[in-house]
Motif scaffolding. Sequence first.
Motif, PDB file in Angstrom:
ATOM      1  N   GLY A   1       0.786  -1.228   0.000  1.00  0.00           N
ATOM      2  CA  GLY A   1       0.000   0.000   0.000  1.00  0.00           C
ATOM      3  C   GLY A   1       0.818   1.277   0.000  1.00  0.00           C
ATOM      4  N   CYS A   2       2.114   1.163  -0.114  1.00  0.00           N
ATOM      5  CA  CYS A   2       2.985   2.338  -0.162  1.00  0.00           C
ATOM      6  C   CYS A   2       3.739   2.353  -1.494  1.00  0.00           C
ATOM      7  CB  CYS A   2       3.990   2.310   0.983  1.00  0.00           C
ATOM      8  SG  CYS A   2       3.230   2.439   2.603  1.00  0.00           S
ATOM      9  N   THR A   3       4.095   3.544  -1.928  1.00  0.00           N
ATOM     10  CA  THR A   3       4.869   3.703  -3.152  1.00  0.00           C
ATOM     11  C   THR A   3       6.183   4.388  -2.806  1.00  0.00           C
ATOM     12  OG1 THR A   3       2.834   3.947  -4.423  1.00  0.00           O
ATOM     13  CG2 THR A   3       4.863   4.657  -5.486  1.00  0.00           C
ATOM     14  N   ILE A   4       7.273   3.826  -3.295  1.00  0.00           N
ATOM     15  CA  ILE A   4       8.599   4.382  -3.056  1.00  0.00           C
ATOM     16  C   ILE A   4       9.218   4.733  -4.402  1.00  0.00           C
ATOM     17  CG2 ILE A   4      10.879   3.969  -2.068  1.00  0.00           C
ATOM     18  CD1 ILE A   4       9.405   1.711  -0.406  1.00  0.00           C
ATOM     19  N   PRO A   5       9.205   6.020  -4.773  1.00  0.00           N
ATOM     20  CA  PRO A   5       9.877   6.405  -6.012  1.00  0.00           C
ATOM     21  C   PRO A   5      11.398   6.438  -5.795  1.00  0.00           C
ATOM     22  CG  PRO A   5       8.768   8.305  -5.036  1.00  0.00           C
ATOM     23  CD  PRO A   5       8.487   7.129  -4.156  1.00  0.00           C
ATOM     24  N   PHE A   6      12.129   5.934  -6.782  1.00  0.00           N
ATOM     25  CA  PHE A   6      13.587   5.989  -6.702  1.00  0.00           C
ATOM     26  C   PHE A   6      14.158   6.374  -8.054  1.00  0.00           C
ATOM     27  CE2 PHE A   6      12.821   1.666  -8.107  1.00  0.00           C
ATOM     28  CZ  PHE A   6      13.862   1.393  -8.979  1.00  0.00           C
ATOM     29  N   TYR A   7      15.304   7.039  -8.002  1.00  0.00           N
ATOM     30  CA  TYR A   7      16.010   7.458  -9.208  1.00  0.00           C
ATOM     31  C   TYR A   7      17.092   6.431  -9.511  1.00  0.00           C
ATOM     32  CZ  TYR A   7      18.830  10.268 -12.371  1.00  0.00           C
ATOM     33  OH  TYR A   7      19.533  10.714 -13.451  1.00  0.00           O
ATOM     34  N   TYR A   8      17.046   5.883 -10.703  1.00  0.00           N
ATOM     35  CA  TYR A   8      18.007   4.889 -11.148  1.00  0.00           C
ATOM     36  C   TYR A   8      19.124   5.618 -11.882  1.00  0.00           C
ATOM     37  CZ  TYR A   8      19.693   0.579 -13.352  1.00  0.00           C
ATOM     38  OH  TYR A   8      20.470  -0.476 -13.782  1.00  0.00           O
ATOM     39  N   ASP A   9      20.216   5.896 -11.175  1.00  0.00           N
ATOM     40  CA  ASP A   9      21.329   6.680 -11.712  1.00  0.00           C
ATOM     41  C   ASP A   9      22.419   5.732 -12.211  1.00  0.00           C
ATOM     42  OD1 ASP A   9      23.264   8.510 -12.345  1.00  0.00           O
ATOM     43  OD2 ASP A   9      23.320   9.467 -10.375  1.00  0.00           O
ATOM     44  N   THR A  10      22.408   5.476 -13.516  1.00  0.00           N
ATOM     45  CA  THR A  10      23.380   4.542 -14.083  1.00  0.00           C
ATOM     46  C   THR A  10      24.791   5.131 -14.090  1.00  0.00           C
ATOM     47  OG1 THR A  10      22.785   5.302 -16.295  1.00  0.00           O
ATOM     48  CG2 THR A  10      21.721   3.302 -15.496  1.00  0.00           C
ATOM     49  N   ALA A  11      24.902   6.446 -14.261  1.00  0.00           N
ATOM     50  CA  ALA A  11      26.223   7.072 -14.311  1.00  0.00           C
ATOM     51  C   ALA A  11      26.947   6.954 -12.963  1.00  0.00           C
ATOM     52  CB  ALA A  11      26.091   8.537 -14.711  1.00  0.00           C
ATOM     53  N   ALA A  12      26.228   7.166 -11.880  1.00  0.00           N
ATOM     54  CA  ALA A  12      26.841   7.091 -10.548  1.00  0.00           C
ATOM     55  C   ALA A  12      26.724   5.697  -9.957  1.00  0.00           C
ATOM     56  CB  ALA A  12      26.183   8.089  -9.616  1.00  0.00           C
ATOM     57  N   SER A  13      26.060   4.800 -10.683  1.00  0.00           N
ATOM     58  CA  SER A  13      25.849   3.438 -10.228  1.00  0.00           C
ATOM     59  C   SER A  13      25.173   3.409  -8.856  1.00  0.00           C
ATOM     60  CB  SER A  13      27.180   2.690 -10.179  1.00  0.00           C
ATOM     61  OG  SER A  13      26.945   1.329  -9.947  1.00  0.00           O
ATOM     62  N   ALA A  14      23.990   4.086  -8.806  1.00  0.00           N
ATOM     63  CA  ALA A  14      23.258   4.169  -7.541  1.00  0.00           C
ATOM     64  C   ALA A  14      21.757   4.231  -7.783  1.00  0.00           C
ATOM     65  CB  ALA A  14      23.693   5.407  -6.767  1.00  0.00           C
ATOM     66  N   CYS A  15      21.016   3.749  -6.799  1.00  0.00           N
ATOM     67  CA  CYS A  15      19.561   3.899  -6.750  1.00  0.00           C
ATOM     68  C   CYS A  15      19.277   4.848  -5.593  1.00  0.00           C
ATOM     69  CB  CYS A  15      18.879   2.558  -6.505  1.00  0.00           C
ATOM     70  SG  CYS A  15      19.068   1.398  -7.853  1.00  0.00           S
TER      71      CYS A  15
END
Length: 91
Positions: free
Chosen positions: A67-81
Amino acid sequence: MKVVATPRFSEQLKALLLTMTETDAEEAKRFKLYLDTILLNLPSKAQKYKPSIYINDTNVRDIEHQGCTIPFYYDTAASACVLLGIIDNRV
C-alpha cells in the motif's frame, strides 16, 4: 551499485513506521523487514520496476510495497539507486 536514501525518505519512513507501530507493532516489523529485503535486492532488480506515475522521468521508477509507493532514481552514471521518498496510499 549502491542504494542511497535521501533525508526525505528517511523522515517519511520513520513517520510511517511510528504510525504503524501505534496500531500494530508486529505489522510495522513485518513491513520494515520486507522493505529491507526489497532494498537489499534493488541494485540487481531496479529495471523490473515500472516508471513512476509521480515524476515524468524514465529514470525514476516506483516500488509498490503493501500500500505504499517508493519512487527511486536509477542513476546509471553514478551506479546508484536514490530513494526519493515514501508515499502512503493506504489512507
